[in-house]
Enzyme design. Structure first.
Site, mmCIF file in Angstrom:
data_model
loop_
_atom_site.group_PDB
_atom_site.id
_atom_site.type_symbol
_atom_site.label_atom_id
_atom_site.label_comp_id
_atom_site.label_asym_id
_atom_site.label_seq_id
_atom_site.Cartn_x
_atom_site.Cartn_y
_atom_site.Cartn_z
ATOM 1 N N CYS A 114 0.830 -1.206 0.000
ATOM 2 C CA CYS A 114 0.000 0.000 0.000
ATOM 3 C C CYS A 114 0.866 1.258 0.000
ATOM 4 O O CYS A 114 1.483 1.571 -1.002
ATOM 5 C CB CYS A 114 -0.976 -0.051 1.180
ATOM 6 S SG CYS A 114 -2.353 1.096 1.016
ATOM 7 N N HIS B 121 -3.139 -5.732 1.341
ATOM 8 C CA HIS B 121 -2.336 -5.893 2.565
ATOM 9 C C HIS B 121 -2.181 -7.354 2.999
ATOM 10 O O HIS B 121 -2.981 -7.827 3.831
ATOM 11 C CB HIS B 121 -3.026 -5.132 3.708
ATOM 12 C CG HIS B 121 -2.915 -3.648 3.608
ATOM 13 N ND1 HIS B 121 -2.081 -2.910 4.412
ATOM 14 C CD2 HIS B 121 -3.539 -2.765 2.799
ATOM 15 C CE1 HIS B 121 -2.202 -1.622 4.113
ATOM 16 N NE2 HIS B 121 -3.078 -1.511 3.129
ATOM 17 N N GLU C 278 -0.268 -8.603 5.115
ATOM 18 C CA GLU C 278 0.003 -8.742 6.558
ATOM 19 C C GLU C 278 -1.283 -8.883 7.368
ATOM 20 O O GLU C 278 -1.252 -9.275 8.531
ATOM 21 C CB GLU C 278 0.856 -7.571 7.074
ATOM 22 C CG GLU C 278 0.116 -6.286 7.398
ATOM 23 C CD GLU C 278 -0.198 -5.445 6.159
ATOM 24 O OE1 GLU C 278 -0.146 -5.985 5.034
ATOM 25 O OE2 GLU C 278 -0.510 -4.256 6.332
#
Lengths: 80, 226
Positions: free
Chosen positions: B86, B195, B197
């Site tokens: 991002c 994302h 993560e």
């Protein structure tokens, strides 16, 4: 003290969502036939005399940081 | 266990989530501060999501000139694995480690959703554990995720297999060719808007597809050392 203006605009082929939103709002307000593209204006105060060298530095700064030349074009001019 | 650096810029939001993901993947997260000049001998670097320097000027434009980025750019050019998520992707584009740029979403709204993606290239440090064409779901949340580049660059990215992820089931932000993520020519630097993560644990994720990024890195590092 001299002032140098750096205008930064999205390149013609790059979509400008902000300009599009402003254009739409103007139409709703009754301003027909106005199309807006939105950019940025930087006013750069220069210490001391405005030499060609200093102007060159402003151009370099515009190219390096103020504009992303992948998507934006810039113009540097001295404010009279 | 590998030491994986996560850079924190002023305004980073997901640096702790990225550190946590590193830990969940069985590695040691190393916090790297934007104002420092040492990468502390990490074996890979993650540039996390967020709003570095308040997104002033352009997303990632000021972070790109922070002291740590000088080292990240130098190391990436030498082959260090770097993942930009991002805002991290935006920083990588501003750094010219990756081609193109990210502009405001064409829909003009912030988009937050579980995003289906197709893995287009597995020839990168961060995607080699996926199957070519594999469909994955990764959290997407951004306001300025529209990937753009000139026609010649897009053609080169497509031709050289440098498009790594493509949006499926609708383009959320106007990215050219539905591009969600790209890599450099060497395949060690990858940037994407979604994302990974956030896709590490069943409790909070619609998928565990984020784990594939770390499995890929591990395969690369193991092969590299061995």
């Amino acid at each position: 003290m001299a002032r140098v203006i750096v205008d930064v605009m999205p390149k013609a082929e790059i979509l400008d969502p902000q300009g599009k939103a402003v254009t739409g709002a103007l139409q709703r307000l009754g301003f027909a036939g106005l199309t807006v593209r939105q950019g940025k204006r930087f006013e750069v105060e220069v210490d001391g005399e405005l030499t060609d060298e200093v102007l060159g530095q402003v151009r370099e700064a515009a190219e390096k940081l103020l504009a992303n030349t992948v998507i934006e074009a810039f113009d540097v001019r001295v404010e009279q | 266990m590998s030491r994986i650096g996560v850079v924190t810029f002023p305004g980073s939001l997901d640096d702790h989530d990225a550190q946590r993901a590193v830990k969940l993947a069985g590695h040691e997260p190393v916090a790297l501060w934007h104002a420092h000049e040492s990468l502390q001998e990490v074996e890979a670097v993650i540039l996390p999501g967020g709003f570095s320097y308040g997104d002033y000027l352009r997303c990632g434009a000021i972070a790109r000139f922070s002291p740590i980025m000088t080292e990240v750019i130098r190391a990436a050019e030498g082959g260090l694995p770097v993942l930009g998520i991002c805002n991290g992707f935006q920083v990588l584009c501003e750094s010219h480690l990756l081609p193109g740029a990210l502009i405001r979403n064409d829909v003009r709204t912030f988009v937050c959703r579980d995003q289906k993606l197709r893995v287009e290239s597995v020839d990168t440090v961060w995607t080699n554990a996926f199957v070519p064409g594999q469909e994955i779901v990764i959290v997407l949340k951004n306001g300025e995720g529209g990937f753009v580049a000139d026609a010649a660059t897009i053609e080169r990215l497509e031709g050289e297999n440098q498009v790594v992820f493509r949006y499926l089931d609708g383009n959320p932000n106007g990215s050219l060719n539905d591009i969600a993520g790209v890599t450099n020519a060497r395949g060690n630097v990858v940037g994407l808007m979604p994302h990974p993560e956030h896709n590490m644990e069943e409790l909070t994720s619609p998928s565990l597809d984020g784990r594939g990024f770390f499995a890929s890195l591990e395969r690369f590092l193991t092969a590299h050392v061995g």
